[in-house]
Design an enzyme around this catalytic site. Sequence first.
Site, PDB file in Angstrom:
ATOM      1  N   GLY A  50     -30.361  61.518 -18.949  1.00 28.50           N
ATOM      2  CA  GLY A  50     -29.637  62.714 -18.523  1.00 28.50           C
ATOM      3  C   GLY A  50     -30.237  63.872 -19.270  1.00 28.50           C
ATOM      4  O   GLY A  50     -31.450  64.042 -19.282  1.00 28.50           O
ATOM      5  N   GLU A  51     -29.422  64.605 -19.963  1.00 30.58           N
ATOM      6  CA  GLU A  51     -29.914  65.752 -20.745  1.00 30.58           C
ATOM      7  C   GLU A  51     -29.303  65.650 -22.148  1.00 30.58           C
ATOM      8  O   GLU A  51     -28.099  65.808 -22.304  1.00 30.58           O
ATOM      9  CB  GLU A  51     -29.508  67.040 -20.022  1.00 30.58           C
ATOM     10  CG  GLU A  51     -29.943  68.290 -20.716  1.00 30.58           C
ATOM     11  CD  GLU A  51     -31.424  68.281 -21.061  1.00 30.58           C
ATOM     12  OE1 GLU A  51     -32.257  68.110 -20.165  1.00 30.58           O
ATOM     13  OE2 GLU A  51     -31.744  68.430 -22.261  1.00 30.58           O
ATOM     14  N   SER A  52     -30.146  65.362 -23.127  1.00 31.13           N
ATOM     15  CA  SER A  52     -29.619  65.051 -24.460  1.00 31.13           C
ATOM     16  C   SER A  52     -28.885  66.225 -25.099  1.00 31.13           C
ATOM     17  O   SER A  52     -27.917  66.018 -25.845  1.00 31.13           O
ATOM     18  CB  SER A  52     -30.748  64.578 -25.369  1.00 31.13           C
ATOM     19  OG  SER A  52     -31.767  65.557 -25.464  1.00 31.13           O
ATOM     20  N   CYS A  82     -34.127  57.083 -22.375  1.00 29.36           N
ATOM     21  CA  CYS A  82     -34.537  58.466 -22.168  1.00 29.36           C
ATOM     22  C   CYS A  82     -33.669  59.419 -23.004  1.00 29.36           C
ATOM     23  O   CYS A  82     -33.767  59.390 -24.223  1.00 29.36           O
ATOM     24  CB  CYS A  82     -34.545  58.777 -20.673  1.00 29.36           C
ATOM     25  SG  CYS A  82     -35.674  60.109 -20.281  1.00 29.36           S
ATOM     26  N   ARG A 111     -39.097  65.558 -27.293  1.00 25.83           N
ATOM     27  CA  ARG A 111     -38.492  65.724 -25.963  1.00 25.83           C
ATOM     28  C   ARG A 111     -39.515  66.209 -24.948  1.00 25.83           C
ATOM     29  O   ARG A 111     -40.369  67.030 -25.263  1.00 25.83           O
ATOM     30  CB  ARG A 111     -37.334  66.726 -26.016  1.00 25.83           C
ATOM     31  CG  ARG A 111     -36.133  66.200 -26.766  1.00 25.83           C
ATOM     32  CD  ARG A 111     -35.031  67.243 -26.804  1.00 25.83           C
ATOM     33  NE  ARG A 111     -34.569  67.573 -25.479  1.00 25.83           N
ATOM     34  CZ  ARG A 111     -34.316  68.814 -25.073  1.00 25.83           C
ATOM     35  NH1 ARG A 111     -34.496  69.838 -25.861  1.00 25.83           N
ATOM     36  NH2 ARG A 111     -33.898  69.022 -23.838  1.00 25.83           N
ATOM     37  N   ILE A 139     -38.935  60.095 -16.450  1.00 23.79           N
ATOM     38  CA  ILE A 139     -38.456  61.393 -15.960  1.00 23.79           C
ATOM     39  C   ILE A 139     -38.288  62.334 -17.157  1.00 23.79           C
ATOM     40  O   ILE A 139     -37.401  62.140 -17.984  1.00 23.79           O
ATOM     41  CB  ILE A 139     -37.106  61.251 -15.229  1.00 23.79           C
ATOM     42  CG1 ILE A 139     -37.212  60.224 -14.089  1.00 23.79           C
ATOM     43  CG2 ILE A 139     -36.651  62.604 -14.683  1.00 23.79           C
ATOM     44  CD1 ILE A 139     -35.883  59.843 -13.456  1.00 23.79           C
ATOM     45  N   ARG A 140     -39.169  63.318 -17.249  1.00 22.10           N
ATOM     46  CA  ARG A 140     -39.141  64.249 -18.402  1.00 22.10           C
ATOM     47  C   ARG A 140     -38.869  63.469 -19.687  1.00 22.10           C
ATOM     48  O   ARG A 140     -37.958  63.764 -20.457  1.00 22.10           O
ATOM     49  CB  ARG A 140     -38.101  65.353 -18.179  1.00 22.10           C
ATOM     50  CG  ARG A 140     -38.463  66.211 -16.969  1.00 22.10           C
ATOM     51  CD  ARG A 140     -37.430  67.283 -16.655  1.00 22.10           C
ATOM     52  NE  ARG A 140     -37.280  68.181 -17.764  1.00 22.10           N
ATOM     53  CZ  ARG A 140     -36.108  68.449 -18.364  1.00 22.10           C
ATOM     54  NH1 ARG A 140     -35.005  67.894 -17.945  1.00 22.10           N
ATOM     55  NH2 ARG A 140     -36.055  69.293 -19.354  1.00 22.10           N
ATOM     56  N   HIS A 175     -36.652  54.698 -17.498  1.00 25.98           N
ATOM     57  CA  HIS A 175     -35.352  54.431 -16.868  1.00 25.98           C
ATOM     58  C   HIS A 175     -35.320  53.034 -16.235  1.00 25.98           C
ATOM     59  O   HIS A 175     -35.503  52.914 -15.010  1.00 25.98           O
ATOM     60  CB  HIS A 175     -35.108  55.471 -15.754  1.00 25.98           C
ATOM     61  CG  HIS A 175     -34.676  56.800 -16.252  1.00 25.98           C
ATOM     62  ND1 HIS A 175     -33.360  57.209 -16.273  1.00 25.98           N
ATOM     63  CD2 HIS A 175     -35.394  57.827 -16.772  1.00 25.98           C
ATOM     64  CE1 HIS A 175     -33.275  58.437 -16.758  1.00 25.98           C
ATOM     65  NE2 HIS A 175     -34.506  58.829 -17.067  1.00 25.98           N
ATOM     66  N   GLU A 177     -32.927  51.302 -15.385  1.00 20.32           N
ATOM     67  CA  GLU A 177     -31.798  51.141 -14.449  1.00 20.32           C
ATOM     68  C   GLU A 177     -32.163  51.600 -13.042  1.00 20.32           C
ATOM     69  O   GLU A 177     -31.395  51.386 -12.116  1.00 20.32           O
ATOM     70  CB  GLU A 177     -30.568  51.909 -14.978  1.00 20.32           C
ATOM     71  CG  GLU A 177     -30.560  53.410 -14.762  1.00 20.32           C
ATOM     72  CD  GLU A 177     -31.499  54.201 -15.695  1.00 20.32           C
ATOM     73  OE1 GLU A 177     -32.285  53.576 -16.428  1.00 20.32           O
ATOM     74  OE2 GLU A 177     -31.453  55.449 -15.647  1.00 20.32           O
TER      75      GLU A 177
END
Length: 198
Positions: A50-52, A82, A111, A139-140, A175, A177
């Site tokens: 997600g976004e840490s 991630c 990051r 992803i990023r 990822h 999942e």
Amino acid sequence: MSARARIGVLALQGAFSAHAAVVRRIGGDPREVRLPRHLDECDALIMPGGESTTMSKLLESSKLFDPIAECLSAGMPVFGTCAGMILLASNVLDGRDDQRSFVAIDIDVRRNAYGRQVDSFETDLTLSGDAEPLHAVFIRAPRIERMGADVTVLAEYDGAPVLVRSKSVMAASFHPELTDDDRVHRMFLELVDTVEHR
Ligand code: GLN
């Protein structure tokens, strides 16, 4: 215990439902964790992508940060993917100044280090001790730039570890999942089964 291990999935933001689906598919009992009391019913925890920076804020506002830190220091197994890996790292490079992490595994992560031009990519990895390639979605993604002596590398990409373990902590830059291949989650459930907790 592994057959019905209660696997908490941090459900504040990000890719939590895909993790819960994999856990269910391989015989675990996923529990969404949004409030401190939800931790009482978990044998282990997954921190999703997600976004840490956002997750760090939501961990504070939901009052989950300190109870999770206590569970982790008591040895609760945890798997971060991630953004989840960033939350577990001992040191976050290119983070925001107010971003917090649990310092649960001795790695430095940078990051968004894999994709300034290309945000995301897919590749095949070799899992340690397994001849079958593992398809991985980045992803990023954060890049591990340093790791302590007690950290074991389970997969590498482009000269850097991308799946690591230390004691009861697993962390992945990618990822797992998002693909049909369950092997990384199975590794985590095996870890949950072998680590004595509570
Ligand atoms: N770049 C994101 C971060 O800092 C992580 C991306 C992801 O989880 N897919 O948190």
